[in-house]
Scaffold this active site. Structure first.
Site, PDB file in Angstrom:
ATOM      1  N   ASN A 177       0.501  -1.503   0.032  1.00 19.43           N
ATOM      2  CA  ASN A 177      -0.248   0.305  -0.195  1.00 19.43           C
ATOM      3  C   ASN A 177       1.004   1.445   0.304  1.00 19.43           C
ATOM      4  OD1 ASN A 177      -2.197   1.940   0.341  1.00 19.43           O
ATOM      5  ND2 ASN A 177      -1.788   1.601   2.914  1.00 19.43           N
ATOM      6  N   TRP A 178       0.621   1.925  -1.212  1.00 21.18           N
ATOM      7  CA  TRP A 178       1.699   2.802  -1.332  1.00 21.18           C
ATOM      8  C   TRP A 178       1.338   4.026  -0.964  1.00 21.18           C
ATOM      9  CZ3 TRP A 178       4.118   2.499  -7.015  1.00 21.18           C
ATOM     10  CH2 TRP A 178       5.098   1.426  -7.178  1.00 21.18           C
ATOM     11  N   LYS A 179       0.712   4.188   0.093  1.00 22.68           N
ATOM     12  CA  LYS A 179      -0.661   5.561   0.563  1.00 22.68           C
ATOM     13  C   LYS A 179      -0.671   6.922  -0.776  1.00 22.68           C
ATOM     14  CE  LYS A 179       0.666   3.305   5.041  1.00 22.68           C
ATOM     15  NZ  LYS A 179       0.009   3.296   6.105  1.00 22.68           N
ATOM     16  N   HIS A 236      -9.710   1.198   4.588  1.00 23.29           N
ATOM     17  CA  HIS A 236      -8.514   1.408   5.044  1.00 23.29           C
ATOM     18  C   HIS A 236      -8.549   2.343   6.348  1.00 23.29           C
ATOM     19  CE1 HIS A 236      -3.966   2.411   6.238  1.00 23.29           C
ATOM     20  NE2 HIS A 236      -3.960   1.457   5.680  1.00 23.29           N
ATOM     21  N   GLU A 255      -6.915   4.711   7.691  1.00 24.89           N
ATOM     22  CA  GLU A 255      -6.727   5.915   7.229  1.00 24.89           C
ATOM     23  C   GLU A 255      -8.169   6.744   6.177  1.00 24.89           C
ATOM     24  OE1 GLU A 255      -2.658   5.361   5.258  1.00 24.89           O
ATOM     25  OE2 GLU A 255      -2.376   5.152   7.240  1.00 24.89           O
ATOM     26  N   GLU A 259      -5.817  -5.432  10.499  1.00 23.96           N
ATOM     27  CA  GLU A 259      -4.797  -4.338  10.417  1.00 23.96           C
ATOM     28  C   GLU A 259      -4.716  -3.423  12.024  1.00 23.96           C
ATOM     29  OE1 GLU A 259      -2.700  -2.871   6.223  1.00 23.96           O
ATOM     30  OE2 GLU A 259      -4.034  -1.581   7.337  1.00 23.96           O
ATOM     31  N   GLY A 311       2.178   1.689  10.628  1.00 21.50           N
ATOM     32  CA  GLY A 311       2.867   2.714  10.291  1.00 21.50           C
ATOM     33  C   GLY A 311       3.975   3.236  12.119  1.00 21.50           C
ATOM     34  N   SER A 344       3.378  -2.483   9.923  1.00 24.83           N
ATOM     35  CA  SER A 344       4.508  -3.308   9.950  1.00 24.83           C
ATOM     36  C   SER A 344       5.147  -3.976  10.035  1.00 24.83           C
ATOM     37  CB  SER A 344       5.109  -2.408  12.117  1.00 24.83           C
ATOM     38  OG  SER A 344       4.647  -0.903  12.151  1.00 24.83           O
ATOM     39  N   GLY A 372       3.047  -1.307   3.873  1.00 22.31           N
ATOM     40  CA  GLY A 372       2.685   0.187   3.776  1.00 22.31           C
ATOM     41  C   GLY A 372       4.053   0.562   3.942  1.00 22.31           C
ATOM     42  N   GLY A 373       4.437   0.833   4.531  1.00 21.87           N
ATOM     43  CA  GLY A 373       5.594   1.784   4.804  1.00 21.87           C
ATOM     44  C   GLY A 373       7.198   0.878   3.633  1.00 21.87           C
TER      45      GLY A 373
HETATM   46  C1  PEP Z   1      -0.590  -0.165   5.952  1.00 24.08           C
HETATM   47  O1  PEP Z   1      -0.816   1.181   5.439  1.00 24.08           O
HETATM   48  O2  PEP Z   1      -1.466  -0.752   5.421  1.00 24.08           O
HETATM   49  C2  PEP Z   1       0.399  -0.511   7.138  1.00 24.08           C
HETATM   50  C3  PEP Z   1       0.392  -1.313   7.418  1.00 24.08           C
HETATM   51  O3  PEP Z   1       1.130   0.208   6.753  1.00 24.08           O
HETATM   52  P1  PEP Z   1       2.993  -0.485   8.008  1.00 24.08           P
HETATM   53  O4  PEP Z   1       3.269  -1.167   7.490  1.00 24.08           O
HETATM   54  O5  PEP Z   1       3.616   0.745   7.363  1.00 24.08           O
HETATM   55  O6  PEP Z   1       2.559  -0.196   8.854  1.00 24.08           O
END
Ligand code: PEP
Length: 251
Positions: free
Chosen positions: A10-12, A96, A98, A168, A174, A214, A235-236
């Protein structure tokens, strides 16, 4: 029942078109011939067309991060399911945390988006998960159960089998704090039980449920080793080509 793991990045709101192309060049090369997992990149809308071209002929699949539920209409700034399928998008992240927190996404809009996506052959990756207060109050199972029930209300079993659910925990996104693999496995087991109640056991056994929060190349193996966990939404760590490759190799 064996389920093909799915690793989705997930590049956001990261990466320009040029950056997305650069990523694709490295990653498609590194992951050439790799099988055994579905590999998805959920990019910003602006990068989708370029990424579709860059991923053509590779084993990586294209995903988006949101979709509107209407076919078309006066919804300034929104993108319809048909617009995404036309771009070669196969997966779409829905609900999501966010989007729930900052863009007023509700269980009701999540459900509408799930129906609209399935109608247009997009595979929803539906996000569910508790925040820290809810976890500390012992409400994790209740929250994921409620969100799952609401998200798939009215979806027929034959269509539901295609769905992907991402568990999640919000406090792990994050933050560098991940759930333990055993803990995530237990919650995901509960989500699967919920799916069996709503649908039937056979369909529940076919639905892939990812963990997200994470996840990194060095911890993905622990999660994927669990019986109930069918992949990761990342994500990251999905932004850097080497790290994305590491996630797939570690899975
Ligand atoms: C996400 O954005 O869905 C996520 C899990 O982010 P991260 O891996 O950075 O915690």
């Amino acid at each position: 029942m064996s389920r093909t793991p799915i690793i989705a990045g997930n590049w956001k709101m990261f990466k320009t078109i040029a950056e997305a192309k650069e990523f694709a060049m490295v990653v498609t090369n590194e992951l050439q011939g790799v099988t055994g997992a579905d590999m998805v990149v959920c990019a910003p809308f602006t990068a989708l067309a370029a990424l579709r071209d860059a991923l053509t002929g590779s084993n990586l699949l294209l995903g988006a991060q949101n979709v509107h539920f209407a076919e078309e209409g006066a919804y300034t700034g929104e993108i319809s399911p048909r617009m995404l399928t036309e771009l070669g998008v196969r997966y779409v992240i829905i609900g999501h945390s966010e989007r729930r927190a900052y863009f007023n996404e509700t269980d009701e809009t999540v459900n509408k988006k799930v129906h609209a996506s399935l109608k247009h052959s997009l595979i929803p990756i539906i996000c569910v998960g508790e925040d820290l207060d809810q976890r500390e109050a012992g409400q994790t199972f209740t929250i994921v159960e409620e969100q799952t029930r609401a998200a798939i209300a009215g979806v027929a079993a034959n269509q539901a089998a295609e769905l992907v659910i991402a568990y999640e925990p919000i406090w792990a996104i994050g933050t560098g704090k991940s759930s333990t693999a055993q803990d995530a496995n237990e919650v995901i087991g509960h989500i699967r039980k919920t799916l069996a109640h709503i649908l039937d056991q056979e369909t529940a056994n076919r639905i892939r449920i990812q963990y997200g929060g994470s996840v990194k190349p060095d911890n993905i193996g622990e999660f994927l080793a669990q019986t109930e966990i069918d992949g990761a939404l990342v994500g990251g760590a999905s932004l850097v080509p080497d790290s994305y490759v590491g996630l797939v190799r570690g899975a």
